[in-house]
Design a protein around this motif. Structure first.
Motif, PDB file in Angstrom:
ATOM      1  N   GLY A 123       0.820  -1.194   0.000  1.00  0.00           N
ATOM      2  CA  GLY A 123       0.000   0.000   0.000  1.00  0.00           C
ATOM      3  C   GLY A 123       0.857   1.249   0.000  1.00  0.00           C
ATOM      4  O   GLY A 123       2.038   1.229  -0.315  1.00  0.00           O
ATOM      5  N   THR A 124       0.226   2.384   0.358  1.00  0.00           N
ATOM      6  CA  THR A 124       0.890   3.687   0.352  1.00  0.00           C
ATOM      7  C   THR A 124       1.190   4.136   1.777  1.00  0.00           C
ATOM      8  O   THR A 124       0.339   4.002   2.672  1.00  0.00           O
ATOM      9  CB  THR A 124      -0.009   4.736  -0.341  1.00  0.00           C
ATOM     10  OG1 THR A 124      -0.320   4.272  -1.657  1.00  0.00           O
ATOM     11  CG2 THR A 124       0.698   6.072  -0.444  1.00  0.00           C
ATOM     12  N   HIS A 125       2.401   4.683   1.988  1.00  0.00           N
ATOM     13  CA  HIS A 125       2.834   5.123   3.310  1.00  0.00           C
ATOM     14  C   HIS A 125       3.509   6.474   3.219  1.00  0.00           C
ATOM     15  O   HIS A 125       3.986   6.880   2.154  1.00  0.00           O
ATOM     16  CB  HIS A 125       3.777   4.083   3.934  1.00  0.00           C
ATOM     17  CG  HIS A 125       3.152   2.731   4.088  1.00  0.00           C
ATOM     18  ND1 HIS A 125       2.423   2.373   5.199  1.00  0.00           N
ATOM     19  CD2 HIS A 125       3.125   1.666   3.255  1.00  0.00           C
ATOM     20  CE1 HIS A 125       1.974   1.132   5.053  1.00  0.00           C
ATOM     21  NE2 HIS A 125       2.390   0.682   3.877  1.00  0.00           N
ATOM     22  N   ASP A 126       3.545   7.152   4.343  1.00  0.00           N
ATOM     23  CA  ASP A 126       4.083   8.516   4.388  1.00  0.00           C
ATOM     24  C   ASP A 126       5.555   8.518   4.772  1.00  0.00           C
ATOM     25  O   ASP A 126       6.031   7.694   5.553  1.00  0.00           O
ATOM     26  CB  ASP A 126       3.304   9.355   5.402  1.00  0.00           C
ATOM     27  CG  ASP A 126       1.854   9.565   4.981  1.00  0.00           C
ATOM     28  OD1 ASP A 126       1.609   9.682   3.763  1.00  0.00           O
ATOM     29  OD2 ASP A 126       0.982   9.586   5.872  1.00  0.00           O
ATOM     30  N   ALA A 127       6.286   9.500   4.211  1.00  0.00           N
ATOM     31  CA  ALA A 127       7.671   9.784   4.565  1.00  0.00           C
ATOM     32  C   ALA A 127       7.859  11.284   4.421  1.00  0.00           C
ATOM     33  O   ALA A 127       6.963  11.995   3.950  1.00  0.00           O
ATOM     34  CB  ALA A 127       8.630   9.011   3.676  1.00  0.00           C
ATOM     35  N   THR A 153      21.545  26.463  -0.836  1.00  0.00           N
ATOM     36  CA  THR A 153      22.660  27.433  -0.852  1.00  0.00           C
ATOM     37  C   THR A 153      22.476  28.537   0.169  1.00  0.00           C
ATOM     38  O   THR A 153      23.392  29.336   0.384  1.00  0.00           O
ATOM     39  CB  THR A 153      22.758  28.055  -2.255  1.00  0.00           C
ATOM     40  OG1 THR A 153      21.508  28.677  -2.594  1.00  0.00           O
ATOM     41  CG2 THR A 153      23.105  26.975  -3.288  1.00  0.00           C
ATOM     42  N   GLU A 154      21.303  28.612   0.822  1.00  0.00           N
ATOM     43  CA  GLU A 154      21.026  29.643   1.814  1.00  0.00           C
ATOM     44  C   GLU A 154      20.408  29.001   3.051  1.00  0.00           C
ATOM     45  O   GLU A 154      19.916  27.871   2.989  1.00  0.00           O
ATOM     46  CB  GLU A 154      20.073  30.691   1.229  1.00  0.00           C
ATOM     47  CG  GLU A 154      20.653  31.446   0.031  1.00  0.00           C
ATOM     48  CD  GLU A 154      19.675  32.454  -0.519  1.00  0.00           C
ATOM     49  OE1 GLU A 154      18.641  32.718   0.151  1.00  0.00           O
ATOM     50  OE2 GLU A 154      19.926  32.992  -1.619  1.00  0.00           O
ATOM     51  N   PRO A 155      20.428  29.725   4.175  1.00  0.00           N
ATOM     52  CA  PRO A 155      19.860  29.164   5.417  1.00  0.00           C
ATOM     53  C   PRO A 155      18.330  29.170   5.396  1.00  0.00           C
ATOM     54  O   PRO A 155      17.668  29.956   6.093  1.00  0.00           O
ATOM     55  CB  PRO A 155      20.419  30.087   6.506  1.00  0.00           C
ATOM     56  CG  PRO A 155      20.650  31.378   5.821  1.00  0.00           C
ATOM     57  CD  PRO A 155      21.066  31.040   4.423  1.00  0.00           C
ATOM     58  N   ILE A 156      17.781  28.299   4.623  1.00  0.00           N
ATOM     59  CA  ILE A 156      16.320  28.187   4.522  1.00  0.00           C
ATOM     60  C   ILE A 156      15.888  26.800   4.994  1.00  0.00           C
ATOM     61  O   ILE A 156      16.689  25.853   5.023  1.00  0.00           O
ATOM     62  CB  ILE A 156      15.836  28.417   3.081  1.00  0.00           C
ATOM     63  CG1 ILE A 156      16.407  27.326   2.146  1.00  0.00           C
ATOM     64  CG2 ILE A 156      16.218  29.813   2.589  1.00  0.00           C
ATOM     65  CD1 ILE A 156      15.774  27.319   0.769  1.00  0.00           C
ATOM     66  N   ASP A 157      14.600  26.686   5.340  1.00  0.00           N
ATOM     67  CA  ASP A 157      14.030  25.400   5.722  1.00  0.00           C
ATOM     68  C   ASP A 157      13.380  24.763   4.500  1.00  0.00           C
ATOM     69  O   ASP A 157      12.661  25.427   3.753  1.00  0.00           O
ATOM     70  CB  ASP A 157      12.986  25.566   6.823  1.00  0.00           C
ATOM     71  CG  ASP A 157      13.603  26.045   8.132  1.00  0.00           C
ATOM     72  OD1 ASP A 157      14.764  25.666   8.398  1.00  0.00           O
ATOM     73  OD2 ASP A 157      12.941  26.816   8.854  1.00  0.00           O
ATOM     74  N   LEU A 158      13.648  23.479   4.335  1.00  0.00           N
ATOM     75  CA  LEU A 158      13.024  22.721   3.247  1.00  0.00           C
ATOM     76  C   LEU A 158      12.273  21.543   3.857  1.00  0.00           C
ATOM     77  O   LEU A 158      12.869  20.665   4.481  1.00  0.00           O
ATOM     78  CB  LEU A 158      14.066  22.218   2.249  1.00  0.00           C
ATOM     79  CG  LEU A 158      13.515  21.328   1.121  1.00  0.00           C
ATOM     80  CD1 LEU A 158      12.572  22.115   0.217  1.00  0.00           C
ATOM     81  CD2 LEU A 158      14.654  20.714   0.308  1.00  0.00           C
ATOM     82  N   CYS A 159      10.971  21.541   3.683  1.00  0.00           N
ATOM     83  CA  CYS A 159      10.135  20.430   4.174  1.00  0.00           C
ATOM     84  C   CYS A 159       9.324  19.880   3.011  1.00  0.00           C
ATOM     85  O   CYS A 159       8.574  20.626   2.370  1.00  0.00           O
ATOM     86  CB  CYS A 159       9.204  20.911   5.280  1.00  0.00           C
ATOM     87  SG  CYS A 159      10.067  21.374   6.797  1.00  0.00           S
ATOM     88  N   ILE A 160       9.488  18.600   2.746  1.00  0.00           N
ATOM     89  CA  ILE A 160       8.783  17.933   1.654  1.00  0.00           C
ATOM     90  C   ILE A 160       8.104  16.689   2.217  1.00  0.00           C
ATOM     91  O   ILE A 160       8.753  15.845   2.843  1.00  0.00           O
ATOM     92  CB  ILE A 160       9.744  17.531   0.520  1.00  0.00           C
ATOM     93  CG1 ILE A 160      10.486  18.750  -0.023  1.00  0.00           C
ATOM     94  CG2 ILE A 160       8.978  16.839  -0.607  1.00  0.00           C
ATOM     95  CD1 ILE A 160      11.521  18.413  -1.077  1.00  0.00           C
ATOM     96  N   GLY A 161       6.809  16.570   1.992  1.00  0.00           N
ATOM     97  CA  GLY A 161       6.088  15.348   2.345  1.00  0.00           C
ATOM     98  C   GLY A 161       6.124  14.370   1.180  1.00  0.00           C
ATOM     99  O   GLY A 161       5.990  14.768   0.021  1.00  0.00           O
ATOM    100  N   LEU A 162       6.312  13.100   1.479  1.00  0.00           N
ATOM    101  CA  LEU A 162       6.469  12.086   0.430  1.00  0.00           C
ATOM    102  C   LEU A 162       5.464  10.953   0.627  1.00  0.00           C
ATOM    103  O   LEU A 162       5.062  10.645   1.752  1.00  0.00           O
ATOM    104  CB  LEU A 162       7.892  11.502   0.464  1.00  0.00           C
ATOM    105  CG  LEU A 162       9.047  12.490   0.324  1.00  0.00           C
ATOM    106  CD1 LEU A 162      10.368  11.768   0.545  1.00  0.00           C
ATOM    107  CD2 LEU A 162       9.027  13.168  -1.032  1.00  0.00           C
ATOM    108  N   LYS A 163       5.079  10.365  -0.481  1.00  0.00           N
ATOM    109  CA  LYS A 163       4.273   9.147  -0.468  1.00  0.00           C
ATOM    110  C   LYS A 163       5.122   8.017  -1.040  1.00  0.00           C
ATOM    111  O   LYS A 163       5.725   8.156  -2.110  1.00  0.00           O
ATOM    112  CB  LYS A 163       3.006   9.310  -1.312  1.00  0.00           C
ATOM    113  CG  LYS A 163       2.003  10.295  -0.752  1.00  0.00           C
ATOM    114  CD  LYS A 163       1.340   9.791   0.519  1.00  0.00           C
ATOM    115  CE  LYS A 163       0.264  10.753   0.985  1.00  0.00           C
ATOM    116  NZ  LYS A 163      -0.366  10.294   2.264  1.00  0.00           N
TER     117      LYS A 163
END
Length: 339
Positions: free
Chosen positions: A102-106, A140-150
């Motif tokens: 099935g499908t799960h979150d990451a 390249t800069e002090p930024i936050d990166l948040c990505i939800g994955l399936k």
């Protein structure tokens, strides 16, 4: 790399891994042999096994990504070297191994500046990353990166549907195929009609499965596809036997003989040979082997006598009665409800 000297079995069918190596974390290679096989069997097995390896084995991969900062697939994000499309393509290449269905979150949650790799993916406990060094993006800069994955486990290749963007999430082409390639070739040996074959099989995988594991799973999947035919035969065998006993009325050809003699007195039955009837080769050969050469020999046998003949079935008796009905000069008055 592991390589074995090739020694083949000459009597018992056996398989063996003759070469195994890991070219990288995402490329495994294995070479196998199966022998001895009769002429033609190697191609039969090789073609079926290759299709099962490439199409029937399940794989795990990332199928969807979501981020609030993504305006559309071909946009760019300030402070990230790659475009959104390039990030999605890098996520597509991540190799995973899982027993989940099935499908799960990451997810990925990191703060720059830094490189983002597969090691930064937060996964369910039963999902394993094959190569933690796989590159995803560069902050390249002090930024936050948040990505939800399936993450999904399935089989085959799934092309992302166009314009299928749900709540800011973007589909990713799913390559759910642990086997990258599979080839087979055949070596024949022997003389004349006694030729035998050796099947050589090569398998390349993406590292989520070893070639030996892939071979075992493909073989098991092939066996599972044919099991319903075996079960059907077992379930219906007893029923078919009972149907023959219950629905087939007892009759004898001897009863028909008197009527045939009465209607066709001018034809001596002992001079009518069974090869004058339009019998199938199989029925004809069975009767000849049982010393039934003339119509008189045939009509003096009853159902039980004929059913004792090797390889003779009730359908063959039906066929004989049908022939005698069709041939007008051999016509017999048969009951309306035959079998």
């Amino acid at each position: 790399m592991v390589r074995e000297k090739v020694t083949i079995s000459t009597r018992t069918l056996e398989w063996k891994c003759i070469e195994s190596r890991a070219d990288s974390k995402r490329l495994y290679y294995g070479r196998f042999i199966l022998s001895p096989l009769m002429k033609g069997q190697a191609d039969t097995i090789g073609i079926a096994l290759r299709r099962a390896l490439l199409g029937e084995i399940e794989g795990t991969c990332i199928t969807r990504a979501k981020s609030e900062k993504i305006a559309h697939e071909f946009s760019t994000i300030g402070g990230i070297q790659e475009s959104v499309h390039e990030i999605l393509m890098n996520l597509k290449e991540i190799v995973l191994r899982s027993n989940l269905y099935g499908t799960h979150d990451a997810s990925i949650c990191v703060k720059g500046p830094r490189y983002v790799t597969a090691q930064d993916i937060i996964l369910p406990t039963s999902v394993k990353i094959i190569d933690n060094t796989q590159y995803i993006a560069s902050l390249t800069e002090p930024i936050d990166l948040c990505i939800g994955l399936k993450i999904e486990k399935n089989r085959g290749y799934r092309i992302k549907p166009l314009n299928n963007f749900q709540d800011g999430s973007y589909p990713i082409d799913a390559v759910l195929m642990p086997v990258r390639n599979a080839n087979h070739n055949v070596h024949s040996y022997g003389n004349g009609n006694e030729k035998q074959e050796i099947l050589f099989f090569e398998i390349w995988t993406n590292g989520s499965l070893t070639p030996k594991e892939a071979l075992h799973e493909a073989s098991r999947n092939l066996i599972d596809l044919f099991l319903p035919f075996l079960h059907t035969e077992k379930e219906n065998l007893h029923l078919k036997k009972n149907q023959h006993k219950v629905t087939l009325p007892l009759f004898t050809f001897h009863d028909r003989l008197a009527k045939l003699k009465k209607n066709q007195k001018e034809i001596p039955l002992k001079y009518i040979f069974i090869d004058q009837l339009k019998l199938t080769p199989k029925i004809y050969n069975c009767l000849k082997r049982s010393n039934i050469h003339t119509l008189a020999d045939l009509l003096n046998r009853n159902q039980e006598d004929l059913m004792k003949i090797k390889n003779f079935r009730i359908e063959d008796i039906k066929h004989i009665l049908g022939i005698l009905e069709i041939e007008k000069h051999f016509a017999i008055d048969l009951p309306q409800n035959r079998f």
